[in-house]
Motif scaffolding. Structure first.
Motif, short mmCIF file in Angstrom:
data_model
loop_
_atom_site.label_atom_id
_atom_site.label_comp_id
_atom_site.label_asym_id
_atom_site.label_seq_id
_atom_site.Cartn_x
_atom_site.Cartn_y
_atom_site.Cartn_z
N MET A 27 0.83 -1.20 0.00
CA MET A 27 0.00 0.00 0.00
C MET A 27 0.86 1.25 0.00
SD MET A 27 -2.89 -1.28 2.73
CE MET A 27 -3.77 0.29 2.79
N GLY A 28 1.90 1.27 0.85
CA GLY A 28 2.77 2.44 0.92
C GLY A 28 3.53 2.68 -0.37
N ALA A 29 3.99 1.59 -0.99
CA ALA A 29 4.74 1.72 -2.24
C ALA A 29 3.87 2.23 -3.37
CB ALA A 29 5.36 0.38 -2.62
N ASN A 30 2.55 2.07 -3.24
CA ASN A 30 1.64 2.50 -4.30
C ASN A 30 0.97 3.84 -4.01
OD1 ASN A 30 1.09 0.29 -6.57
ND2 ASN A 30 1.57 -0.76 -4.65
N VAL A 31 1.39 4.50 -2.95
CA VAL A 31 0.82 5.82 -2.64
C VAL A 31 1.20 6.80 -3.75
CG1 VAL A 31 1.02 7.81 -1.11
CG2 VAL A 31 0.73 5.53 -0.15
N ALA A 32 0.20 7.52 -4.24
CA ALA A 32 0.47 8.52 -5.27
C ALA A 32 1.19 9.72 -4.66
CB ALA A 32 -0.84 8.97 -5.92
N ALA B 231 -5.33 -2.16 13.80
CA ALA B 231 -4.66 -2.74 12.63
C ALA B 231 -3.21 -2.29 12.57
CB ALA B 231 -5.39 -2.36 11.34
N GLY B 232 -2.51 -2.39 13.71
CA GLY B 232 -1.19 -1.80 13.86
C GLY B 232 -0.14 -2.30 12.89
N MET B 233 -0.12 -3.63 12.60
CA MET B 233 0.91 -4.15 11.69
C MET B 233 0.75 -3.58 10.29
SD MET B 233 3.01 -5.97 13.43
CE MET B 233 3.93 -6.78 12.11
N VAL B 234 -0.50 -3.55 9.80
CA VAL B 234 -0.75 -3.02 8.46
C VAL B 234 -0.45 -1.53 8.41
CG1 VAL B 234 -2.46 -2.65 6.65
CG2 VAL B 234 -2.52 -4.76 7.99
N LEU B 235 -0.99 -0.78 9.37
CA LEU B 235 -0.85 0.66 9.33
C LEU B 235 0.59 1.10 9.61
CD1 LEU B 235 -4.14 1.74 11.11
CD2 LEU B 235 -3.61 1.75 8.67
N GLY B 236 1.28 0.37 10.51
CA GLY B 236 2.67 0.71 10.78
C GLY B 236 3.53 0.49 9.55
N ALA B 237 3.33 -0.66 8.90
CA ALA B 237 4.10 -0.95 7.68
C ALA B 237 3.81 0.07 6.60
CB ALA B 237 3.78 -2.36 7.19
N MET B 238 2.52 0.43 6.45
CA MET B 238 2.18 1.41 5.43
C MET B 238 2.76 2.78 5.77
SD MET B 238 -1.45 2.75 3.93
CE MET B 238 -1.38 4.07 2.70
N ALA C 134 6.10 7.05 4.25
CA ALA C 134 7.06 8.09 4.60
C ALA C 134 8.32 7.98 3.73
CB ALA C 134 7.42 7.98 6.09
N ALA C 135 8.77 6.75 3.52
CA ALA C 135 9.96 6.57 2.69
C ALA C 135 9.69 6.96 1.24
CB ALA C 135 10.43 5.12 2.77
#
Length: 353
Positions: free
Chosen positions: A74-79, A210-217, A222-223
């Motif tokens: 999800m994070g890698a696909n953020v516009a 949903a800490g694992m999903v949201l933390g990873a995202m 951020a990166a």
């Protein structure tokens, strides 16, 4: 008296069988050109196997890996321009709040009147999300936990199915795929995975929903926005993530007998249909006021599981920052609403009818 605890070898065997079934279903879904085929095919195959009595299992460690991979994806696909749309989000968040009130009130009333469920079972079954919180309250003696589980799992499964199937018939647009997709290198992938896992662990310790999903995202987003990487996840890893999410969705049907499933399925399906109708109406209203694809708004407002809706957002090419923000907001709203409603329905359960 409970039976003997399964050995690690038995759990591993069940896990491998689950993954084989899910992967086979995902492959068939992809070959059949079903939208988000790897995800939907694997979820259908795993759910069907669970209902047929197969020991469908996703152990905790694999579940956490799945959540981390989902958040990374999800994070890698953020516009990169998603933050420019933040001024429009209050409108959709207002629509989300209105939607939750309508869903809880109407589906709870329907389950109580039409299926004669007690107040606690009806309204705990009507909450669109936060299943672990709902089940924790049910475990204290409010409502029928198995009925609530079946209705809630049917809702999650059907909502996950509705979006990609609706893509065939409804005006749910896909963003055009980039002509040349840059894939992140192995070193970046490993470093990002470590950062996502650590952040997910910290979010979980802080009791973030949903800490694992949201933390990873959060780490991946951020990166990405900070310019630390610009590539997408490798396609095989993205497909593996979809298969794992599908297996996780299907595993929620484990332990539910066909008799129990049939008894609660009709109520669950009607409640899901009502939910879909309300979500669609609210999403359409919001789409008239903001400049976003209807499908993206629908995914943001739809009360499915975050990992499922997030994976669908990636598969369908939508802005996952928008989707995640609205799912977090929904969970926060429900964190307040669930105990309030539970306190309201608890005294009524003991009253004579």
């Amino acid at each position: 008296m409970s039976g003997p605890k399964p050995s690690q070898a038995t759990i591993l065997g069940h896990t491998l069988m689950t993954l084989v079934i899910a992967a086979a279903g995902g492959f068939v879904g992809q070959m059949a050109q079903i939208p988000a085929g790897w995800l939907m095919g694997s979820a259908l195959a795993a759910a069907g196997a669970a209902l047929a009595g197969v020991k469908v299992t996703v152990p905790g460690w694999l579940r956490d890996i799945t959540f981390v991979l989902t958040g990374m994806s999800m994070g890698a696909n953020v516009a990169r321009d998603s933050l420019s749309l933040i001024a429009q989000w209050p409108i959709s968040l207002l629509g989300l709040a209105l939607e939750l009130v309508l869903i809880i009130a109407t589906t709870g009333y329907m389950l109580r009147k039409l299926f004669r469920l007690d107040n606690a079972t009806a309204y705990l079954s009507s909450f669109p999300g936060h299943l672990s919180f709902v089940m924790g309250i049910a475990a204290t003696g409010l409502g029928d936990p198995r009925q609530i589980t079946i209705i809630q799992v049917i809702r999650i499964m059907m909502l996950t199915l509705c979006v990609p199937m609706g893509a065939l018939f409804l005006p749910i647009e896909h963003f055009p795929a980039p002509a040349n997709i840059v894939v992140m290198d192995a070193q970046t992938l490993v470093m990002l995975a470590i950062a996502c896992a650590i952040t997910g662990f910290l979010f979980t310790r802080l009791r973030v929903p949903a800490g694992m999903v949201l933390g990873a995202m959060a780490a991946a987003t951020a990166a990405k926005l900070g310019g630390l990487f610009d590539g997408a996840m490798p396609v095989p890893l993205a497909n593996l993530t979809f298969v794992l999410v599908g297996a996780l969705i299907g595993s929620r049907f484990a332990g539910i007998t066909l008799t129990e499933f049939r008894q609660a399925a009709i109520g669950g399906l009607i409640a899901t249909a009502m939910t879909v109708g309300i979500v669609t109406a609210i999403a359409y209203g919001v789409s008239l006021l903001v400049d976003m694809p209807f499908g993206q708004i629908w995914l943001g407002l739809s009360p499915g599981a975050l990992e499922g809706m997030g994976a669908l957002g990636v598969a369908l090419g939508y802005d996952t920052a928008f989707i995640a923000a609205h799912h977090v907001s929904r969970l926060l709203m429900l964190t307040v609403a669930i105990p309030l409603v539970a306190m309201i329905v608890a005294p009524r359960k003991s009253q004579p009818v």
